[in-house]
Design an enzyme around this catalytic site. Structure first.
Site, PDB file in Angstrom:
ATOM      1  CB  CYS A  63      44.490  86.017  22.415  1.00 33.94           C
ATOM      2  SG  CYS A  63      43.977  87.092  21.083  1.00 33.94           S
ATOM      3  CB  CYS A  70      69.176 104.757  59.810  1.00 30.52           C
ATOM      4  SG  CYS A  70      69.151 106.002  61.114  1.00 30.52           S
ATOM      5  CG  ASP A 108      31.788  99.693  34.637  1.00 23.18           C
ATOM      6  OD1 ASP A 108      31.222  99.928  33.567  1.00 23.18           O
ATOM      7  OD2 ASP A 108      31.789  98.584  35.191  1.00 23.18           O
TER       8      ASP A 108
END
Length: 836
Positions: A84, A156, A531
């Site tokens: 897409c 601070c 992977d």
């Protein structure tokens, strides 16, 4: 094909192909899991009307080149897959006046450079015709970043924030103690902001005005401490030489004013901002000591407090400079080639496309592509790899790396603010500003603890004398000691300094940790999933064997070439590369489609042809005959198989093999020695290949034949077993699994901006070499944070106990507070020295 990155799968979303949960089967030897095939056919996107799968390459994940023109950033809604993104990119690129465009599916964003501003306004209509929608990202207002000096604890930062929020010109402000920076959106001049910060007792400087190096040292605080200490010493010695008490008290008083002026000024603005910080507590204690005539105690408290502040600030600054020093990695100037001459120019003035010359021994000033020359480049500043990399024409080089031998001509591809080193600095600074869960908890605890002890001090001063226990001076003094102890400085510093040190160490070793939260998670990891392709293996498979059964080898490769040409999957690339090497031309095809996790299909010569794995052709009921046993034998030998044919007959088989990285074997061994015993491989590849790679790498477990959504299910299964899981992938194709894991780790971040954006931790090098160091560093950081917290609490508890037996004096209370803070800081700084 059954590759572990689902051969040219155009969808990386787990719900893209199927909602069916995978079925698993287990064996007793080397534990592995095989997912059942999905029943969905031709499912590439959940919205077929939107996804135009014409033949064409997948989206590019590199940052678009900078160019002159009008720029626009957009959020794209409705994208289901990377195809897409490619469709939108193609359509926008063809629009009139558009110079450059990049659509990033992973982040859902689009960047555009147009020749005319009006062209950007017309893009919504263009994209809507394709079935998507756009939202333009409006740039922020006058948001600037300032470096803040003088902060020595988190309160601070809160004081500065509260003070600036009272000004109408300030829209938003965030002060980050850990990184020593302030991000503020304001409408008034920079000088006014700097002035307001100075009123609160701190020093601000605009970061963009500091090109390189450290900020100029402010010696006024050091001088004040020196003068205050000298007067304190004179008064102390005078008390033993017969000098009048009035003169001695005067010396002590002047010492208090000189040493305590800055803390008192900060205390005033803290109270005005409704903040109860350490300056308020110390100022109140000193004023109280003077009120009861304890001038020596008051002067000693002021001097010790000011000295402690300087030592703390300098120590913390060292941790901050561990990151700021990265700025100096890239040289400020470069030699630009203009005709036959070399012109020296500031890197800020160099545009994309200009040619720069890098001489031997020089640092590379900007990211670019080598167009002439050969050399070895030391990429350690970016990737952490100590071995130089050989560079040839066409290779990418990064700013800040070192050209070791030959002269190189480099075409600039990124402006100075967009280089990889600039992005690293930006991401690390962002990471330092994000609070870890432990830090957030400590801050909340300190906000409750401080006012409670402050109120307790008031009660101790007033209640016992009213009830007749002791005199007012005695209990007033004890109350002052409680005020000093009420300062939670060491406790508040305990976590952020350790996190900044660890993140700085990691960055210098080629690892980006996106924040303290991810550092803590990394330290708790019990299982790591990898992977296969490109992570454990080289990711550059080669064709090992070709068997043509129903046609000639030349025709088989021609058809395979046509089917695989537009795929970006490593297996497809191997087939295409082999065909090119053998000078085979691709057949003419059209109507290309993907079979998710199985292969591809296209129409060639009026007939549909398929290239894919064994599952695809079993699904098609194509007669295989003896070929099926041959395919299974090849798979057991560790080959990935590409079968080519029609629905009716097989044309042939192409066997492809990938090699295991040596660095992966070493890294996995180091991880096991570090105590992580669940090392899991996730792969879409066949069982034989998966088992072979598992034995070669030393993973303890593998999940084979996984579709994209199955990888997510595998991660969830590990989590259900009680593991804290890290997923290591490339940050793009494994996005769903990385998002599902407790920790996402992307590899090869130097080569892709998307990896740097999507993962929690980024290994800049294209290997696992630094992963064990990351795990060890994270675990050590957690240990140090726990040590700091317990040490801080024990010191406070001991001080509380010693108050009432009158064993604690006011100045010893100050030493216990500032000393504890210094010890915590120094303990945290050990993380800067942690080595591989």
């Amino acid at each position: 094909m059954s590759q572990d990155k689902d051969h040219d799968s155009c969808c990386s979303d787990q719900g893209c192909a199927s909602s069916r949960q995978p079925k698993f089967k287990k064996e007793l030897t080397l534990l592995h899991v095989t997912a059942a095939p999905s029943p969905v056919k031709d499912a590439c996107c959940t919205n077929e009307s939107k996804c135009k799968h014409e033949s064409g390459p997948e989206e590019s994940h590199d940052t678009i080149e900078e160019a002159a023109g009008h720029k626009g950033d957009f959020i794209v809604y409705g994208m289901d897959c990377s195809a897409c993104a490619a469709t939108i990119e193609k359509a926008v690129r063809q629009t009139e006046s558009i110079a450059q465009v990049q659509v990033n599916y992973s982040t859902g964003k689009m960047k555009v450079v147009a020749e005319e501003a009006a062209a950007l306004d017309k893009l919504s209509a263009t994209v809507e015709k394709l079935g998507y929608s756009l939202e333009r990202v409006q740039p922020k207002g006058n948001t600037r970043t300032y470096a803040i000096e003088g902060m020595d604890c988190g309160t601070c930062a809160l004081t500065i924030e509260n003070h600036l929020k009272t000004h109408s010109a300030v829209k938003q402000v965030n002060v980050h103690f850990a990184s020593g920076t302030m991000t503020i959106e304001h409408d008034n001049p920079v000088e006014e902001i700097i002035k307001e910060v100075s009123k609160a007792g701190y020093k601000a400087s605009l970061v963009s005005n500091r090109r390189t190096g450290e900020a100029k040292k402010d010696k006024t605080g050091t001088n004040a401490v020196a003068i205050s200490g000298f007067l304190l010493l004179c008064g102390f010695l005078g008390s033993y030489t017969g000098v009048s008490q009035t003169l001695i008290n005067l010396l002590y008083g002047i010492s208090i004013v000189i040493g305590g002026y800055r803390p008192a000024r900060s205390a005033y603005y803290a109270v005005k901002s409704k903040s109860l910080d350490m300056n308020v507590l110390m100022t109140a204690a000193v004023i109280g000591a003077a009120a009861i005539g304890e001038w020596f105690e008051g002067a000693t408290v002021v001097w010790l407090f000011a000295l402690g502040n300087i030592l703390q600030a300098r120590s913390i600054e060292k941790t901050r400079n561990s990151i700021r020093s990265l700025i100096d990695l890239a040289p400020p100037e470069a030699f630009v080639k203009g005709g036959r001459q070399l012109v020296r120019k500031p890197v800020e003035d160099i545009s994309v496309g200009e040619i720069i010359v890098v001489k031997p021994g020089d640092k590379i000033p900007l990211d670019g592509t080598v167009i002439n020359g050969e050399s070895s480049v030391n990429q350690a500043p970016i990737t952490g790899e100590s071995i130089p990399v050989d560079m040839h024409v066409g290779d990418t080089v990064y700013a800040g790396t070192i050209n070791e031998h030959g002269s190189l001509e480099v075409a600039v591809t990124k402006l100075v603010e967009d280089t990889t080193i600039s992005r690293i600095i930006h991401l690390v600074e962002e990471a330092q500003e994000q609070k870890a869960p432990t830090e957030a908890f400590v801050d909340k605890f300190a906000r409750i603890y401080t006012p409670i002890v402050f109120l307790l001090a008031l009660v101790v001063m007033v209640l016992p004398p009213l009830l007749g226990y002791g005199n007012w001076g005695e209990w007033f003094y004890k109350g002052l000691e409680l005020l000093v102890i009420a300062c939670p400085c060491a406790l508040v510093i305990s976590t952020p300094v350790a996190i900044v040190s660890a993140i700085g160490n990691a960055a210098k070793n080629g690892v980006l940790i996106k924040g303290g939260a991810f550092l803590e998670v990394a330290g708790r990891i019990t299982a790591i999933a990898f992977d296969k392709t490109g992570t454990l293996t080289e990711g550059k498979p080669k064709v090992s064997q070709v068997f043509a059964t129903g046609t000639t080898q030349e025709e088989l490769l021609s058809i395979a070439y046509a089917l695989e040409e537009y795929s970006t999957h490593p297996i497809a690339k191997a087939v295409v590369e082999f065909a090119k090497e053998n000078e085979i031309s691709p057949a003419h095809g059209d109507k290309f489609r993907n079979r998710v996790g199985k292969g591809v299909v296209a129409r060639i010569g009026g007939q549909e042809y398929f290239a894919g794995n064994l599952k695809l052709f079993l699904e098609l009921h194509t007669p295989l005959g003896e070929l099926e046993s041959q395919v299974r034998t090849l798979q057991k030998e560790g080959n990935t198989i590409v079968i080519v044919g029609t629905a009716d007959r097989i044309l042939g088989v192409i066997a492809v093999a990938d090699r295991v990285r040596k660095s992966s074997v070493q890294a996995l061994g180091d991880l096991q020695r570090a105590g992580i015993h669940q090392l899991v491989m996730l792969t879409g590849d066949n069982e034989g290949t998966a088992q072979k790679v598992a034995l070669q790498t030393g993973v303890t477990r593998y999940f084979a034949e996984l579709l994209p959504e199955n990888k997510v299910a595998a991660i969830k299964q590990l989590q259900d077993e009680g593991h804290y899981v890290a997923m290591v992938g490339d940050g793009i194709n494994d996005a769903p699994a990385i998002a599902t894991a407790n920790l996402g780790v992307a590899m090869g971040g130097a080569g892709t901006d998307t990896a740097m954006e999507t993962a929690d931790i980024v290994l800049m090098a294209d290997n696992l070499e630094k992963l064990p160091h990351t795990v060890k560093l994270s675990r050590k950081a957690i240990r140090i944070i726990k040590q700091n917290i317990w040490f801080s609490l024990i010191i406070k508890a001991a001080a509380f106990i010693l108050i009432f037996p009158e064993l604690l004096t006011l100045w010893i209370a100050v030493i216990s507070d500032t000393g504890a803070a210094l010890i915590v800081i120094l303990n945290s700084m050990r993380l800067l020295k942690t080595k591989n």
